[in-house]
Scaffold this motif. Sequence first.
Motif, PDB file in Angstrom:
ATOM      1  N   ASP A 228       4.483  -3.271  -7.501  1.00 57.89           N
ATOM      2  CA  ASP A 228       3.470  -2.216  -7.523  1.00 57.89           C
ATOM      3  C   ASP A 228       2.549  -2.268  -6.314  1.00 57.89           C
ATOM      4  O   ASP A 228       1.703  -1.379  -6.133  1.00 57.89           O
ATOM      5  N   LEU A 229       2.681  -3.312  -5.489  1.00 60.58           N
ATOM      6  CA  LEU A 229       1.818  -3.427  -4.320  1.00 60.58           C
ATOM      7  C   LEU A 229       2.070  -2.271  -3.351  1.00 60.58           C
ATOM      8  O   LEU A 229       3.227  -1.957  -3.047  1.00 60.58           O
ATOM      9  N   PRO A 230       1.011  -1.635  -2.859  1.00 60.02           N
ATOM     10  CA  PRO A 230       1.205  -0.617  -1.824  1.00 60.02           C
ATOM     11  C   PRO A 230       1.936  -1.235  -0.634  1.00 60.02           C
ATOM     12  O   PRO A 230       1.648  -2.377  -0.250  1.00 60.02           O
ATOM     13  N   PRO A 231       2.876  -0.561  -0.055  1.00 58.95           N
ATOM     14  CA  PRO A 231       3.715  -1.146   1.012  1.00 58.95           C
ATOM     15  C   PRO A 231       2.945  -1.612   2.238  1.00 58.95           C
ATOM     16  O   PRO A 231       3.413  -2.493   2.957  1.00 58.95           O
ATOM     17  N   ASP A 232       1.750  -1.031   2.464  1.00 59.03           N
ATOM     18  CA  ASP A 232       1.011  -1.411   3.659  1.00 59.03           C
ATOM     19  C   ASP A 232       0.094  -2.615   3.440  1.00 59.03           C
ATOM     20  O   ASP A 232      -0.442  -3.179   4.398  1.00 59.03           O
ATOM     21  N   LEU A 251       4.109 -13.679  -7.140  1.00 60.05           N
ATOM     22  CA  LEU A 251       4.673 -13.494  -5.794  1.00 60.05           C
ATOM     23  C   LEU A 251       5.809 -14.477  -5.552  1.00 60.05           C
ATOM     24  O   LEU A 251       6.864 -14.116  -5.010  1.00 60.05           O
ATOM     25  N   HIS A 252       5.610 -15.735  -5.977  1.00 57.72           N
ATOM     26  CA  HIS A 252       6.671 -16.739  -5.831  1.00 57.72           C
ATOM     27  C   HIS A 252       7.907 -16.336  -6.635  1.00 57.72           C
ATOM     28  O   HIS A 252       9.048 -16.478  -6.159  1.00 57.72           O
ATOM     29  N   GLU A 253       7.686 -15.846  -7.854  1.00 58.66           N
ATOM     30  CA  GLU A 253       8.802 -15.448  -8.717  1.00 58.66           C
ATOM     31  C   GLU A 253       9.640 -14.349  -8.086  1.00 58.66           C
ATOM     32  O   GLU A 253      10.854 -14.259  -8.317  1.00 58.66           O
ATOM     33  N   HIS A 254       8.995 -13.503  -7.295  1.00 58.48           N
ATOM     34  CA  HIS A 254       9.711 -12.386  -6.665  1.00 58.48           C
ATOM     35  C   HIS A 254      10.146 -12.716  -5.235  1.00 58.48           C
ATOM     36  O   HIS A 254      10.491 -11.823  -4.452  1.00 58.48           O
ATOM     37  N   GLY A 255      10.095 -13.999  -4.906  1.00 62.28           N
ATOM     38  CA  GLY A 255      10.604 -14.437  -3.609  1.00 62.28           C
ATOM     39  C   GLY A 255       9.769 -14.036  -2.420  1.00 62.28           C
ATOM     40  O   GLY A 255      10.263 -13.985  -1.288  1.00 62.28           O
ATOM     41  N   MET A 256       8.474 -13.760  -2.656  1.00 66.59           N
ATOM     42  CA  MET A 256       7.601 -13.350  -1.555  1.00 66.59           C
ATOM     43  C   MET A 256       6.852 -14.581  -1.025  1.00 66.59           C
ATOM     44  O   MET A 256       6.177 -15.282  -1.787  1.00 66.59           O
ATOM     45  N   GLN A 260       3.286 -15.831   4.716  1.00 68.30           N
ATOM     46  CA  GLN A 260       4.115 -15.145   5.703  1.00 68.30           C
ATOM     47  C   GLN A 260       4.282 -13.649   5.389  1.00 68.30           C
ATOM     48  O   GLN A 260       4.229 -12.802   6.293  1.00 68.30           O
ATOM     49  N   GLN A 261       4.499 -13.321   4.101  1.00 68.70           N
ATOM     50  CA  GLN A 261       4.687 -11.912   3.735  1.00 68.70           C
ATOM     51  C   GLN A 261       3.408 -11.275   3.191  1.00 68.70           C
ATOM     52  O   GLN A 261       3.152 -10.098   3.436  1.00 68.70           O
TER      53      GLN A 261
END
Length: 302
Positions: A228-232, A251-256, A260-261
């Motif tokens: 749901d995070l806005p892409p920018d 964020l960790h669960e989704h591989g982010m 860095q990201q």
Amino acid sequence: MNVTIKDIAREAGVSYQTVSKALRGSGSVNEETVKKIQQIAREKRYVPSIAARAMATSRSQLIAVFLPQIASSFYNKILQGIENQANIQGYSVLIDLFENANIEEKLEAILSYQINGIIIFENHFSLTILRRFTANNIPLLFVNSTDIPEDANHISIDAYHGLKLAIDYLRELGHRHLLLALSDHEAGMKRIEDVKKLPAEYGMTLKAKVYCDHYSSAEVLENFHPSDLPPDVTAIICTSDYIALPIMTRLHEHGMAIPQQVSVIGFDDLEFSAFLHPPLTTIEQPKREFGEKIFHTLSGLM
């Protein structure tokens, strides 16, 4: 059988008034007599009666602290500061939790103790109940509270300054699009509204979203979804470390990768923040010093 000051007076060969002054550290009792009385009190394991003291002096030397919760190192540090200064000035601290409790019943109990002052964190009382305290001439000090009378005594951490530090820090790192993750009771606070205006002055954008009620990590974990995070958005500012923790987990669960990201910054500097992976960047609050300031402010009202 309980030991009384009259028992101590008989053994010390002085009046009970002298014993009372010696144990309170007041009055003109010579040092040698004070030491003798204190020694007898220790040997007899004398415990002063708050109720008796209140009846005799109309002052219980007792303050009450109302909290919505206590299982938090944030409150623990603040309470240490309050109690430290209270003890120095001869006060005891009564801690009461008002979450899921009958406030009316607690009110009657508090009034019966002849409390000298009350500290209320994150006000959840109705104005009707609050007027009961003021009608009994009990000073009230609100801490980090909203929806309270304009003339109420209030003290709070300068969250505006802390969040501005976070925005300045992220700006220096090159971030331009931010998300402010907060709890619902903060949503209408003036300092939050002022913070929302800051990024525009820097040519940045900030979107705010409520993820929980009163820093509930479980609710954040349920409500925050990286998709749901806005892409920018490249950085998330959290108004509490308890909000930052579940966001980092998701964020960790989704591989982010963090940072860095997407960067994450908290607010509180709670003990666990240093042990996360990676360690959480967070704005430190002077919690113990804040607690000491809270007591001194209340003391000035009593």
